[in-house]
Design a protein around this motif. Structure first.
Motif, short mmCIF file in Angstrom:
data_model
loop_
_atom_site.label_atom_id
_atom_site.label_comp_id
_atom_site.label_asym_id
_atom_site.label_seq_id
_atom_site.Cartn_x
_atom_site.Cartn_y
_atom_site.Cartn_z
N THR A 113 47.74 39.62 58.25
CA THR A 113 46.63 38.71 58.48
C THR A 113 46.71 38.03 59.84
O THR A 113 47.71 38.13 60.55
CB THR A 113 46.61 37.64 57.37
OG1 THR A 113 47.90 37.02 57.28
CG2 THR A 113 46.26 38.25 56.02
N TYR A 152 45.60 32.96 59.39
CA TYR A 152 45.32 32.94 57.96
C TYR A 152 46.29 32.02 57.22
O TYR A 152 45.89 31.22 56.37
CB TYR A 152 45.42 34.37 57.40
CG TYR A 152 45.21 34.49 55.91
CD1 TYR A 152 43.94 34.72 55.39
CD2 TYR A 152 46.28 34.40 55.02
CE1 TYR A 152 43.74 34.85 54.03
CE2 TYR A 152 46.09 34.53 53.66
CZ TYR A 152 44.82 34.75 53.16
OH TYR A 152 44.64 34.87 51.81
N TYR A 199 35.38 36.61 57.35
CA TYR A 199 36.47 36.94 56.44
C TYR A 199 36.45 38.43 56.10
O TYR A 199 35.42 38.99 55.74
CB TYR A 199 36.30 36.09 55.17
CG TYR A 199 37.23 36.41 54.03
CD1 TYR A 199 38.60 36.20 54.14
CD2 TYR A 199 36.72 36.87 52.81
CE1 TYR A 199 39.45 36.46 53.08
CE2 TYR A 199 37.56 37.12 51.74
CZ TYR A 199 38.93 36.93 51.88
OH TYR A 199 39.76 37.18 50.83
#
Length: 213
Positions: free
Chosen positions: A59, A85, A145
């Motif tokens: 992430t 993240y 996202y």
């Protein structure tokens, strides 16, 4: 020198991608071309391709730092993750400091391999401020996202002149850019290209790719 990045967000399998770049110097004269032919016949070539893998299911954003070499080509200077993240506040501060410390003209590829941010914790203005210093457009669309996103630019690149795009749902995003040096030795973007490929088309064999200059 030419650079390419391909990435696919978490919506495509578990995410992932790669960055590729020309290494060494491209021949610019008959003498140089003769050297290249000699290298192809068994000598040591000065031109090649470097590849950096974007680890799947990681992430935040990845930054690949490339040094521009003379007439064409790059040398890898670094590759690191800013995990926005997991630690939005701390990593935003670290990313901003990193961009601020880059030398003028330093080429970078910024990309994702899963998702840049959490759905409930979108990226803040300081991230986009830092990206603007790398050539991202002013007022760019927020990075969503679990969507593919990438930027190919350099420190001090005028806003909007970097190659920068976000993929749609379930797409492979590919950006290409060619860098050069102007008469004053400053880094410039000479050409850029964007391609998006539907993951569904890849699986089913469809033909709905779209390319944008």
């Amino acid at each position: 020198g030419a650079v390419a990045v391909e990435c696919y967000g978490r919506q495509a399998e578990r995410g992932g991608g790669w960055v590729s770049y020309v290494t060494g110097e491209a021949p610019s004269s008959a003498s140089d071309k003769g050297k290249k032919r000699k290298a192809a016949a068994g000598g040591a070539s000065t031109v090649g391709v470097g590849i950096v893998e974007l680890a799947p299911n990681t992430t935040g954003i990845w930054v690949t730092e490339l040094a521009v070499l003379g007439r064409g080509g790059f040398a890898l200077r670094g590759h690191q993750q800013f995990n926005l993240y997991k630690d939005l506040t701390g990593e935003t501060r670290r990313f901003g400091a990193y961009v601020e410390a880059l030398g003028a003209g330093q080429a970078v590829v910024v990309s994702i391999a899963d998702t840049a941010c959490a759905k409930s914790r979108p990226l803040g203005p300081k991230v986009y401020e830092a990206l603007g210093k790398l050539g991202a457009p002013t007022g760019m669309e927020p990075i969503a996202y679990r969507k593919a996103w990438a930027l190919v630019g350099f420190k001090g690149c005028p806003p909007g002149e970097a190659s920068c795009a976000m993929g749609k749902r379930s797409t492979l995003l590919r950006l290409e850019a060619t860098f050069g040096l102007d008469a004053g030795g400053k880094t410039v973007v000479l050409a850029k290209k964007e391609d998006q490929t539907s993951i569904i088309d890849v699986v089913t064999g469809g033909n709905q790719d779209r390319a944008m200059a």
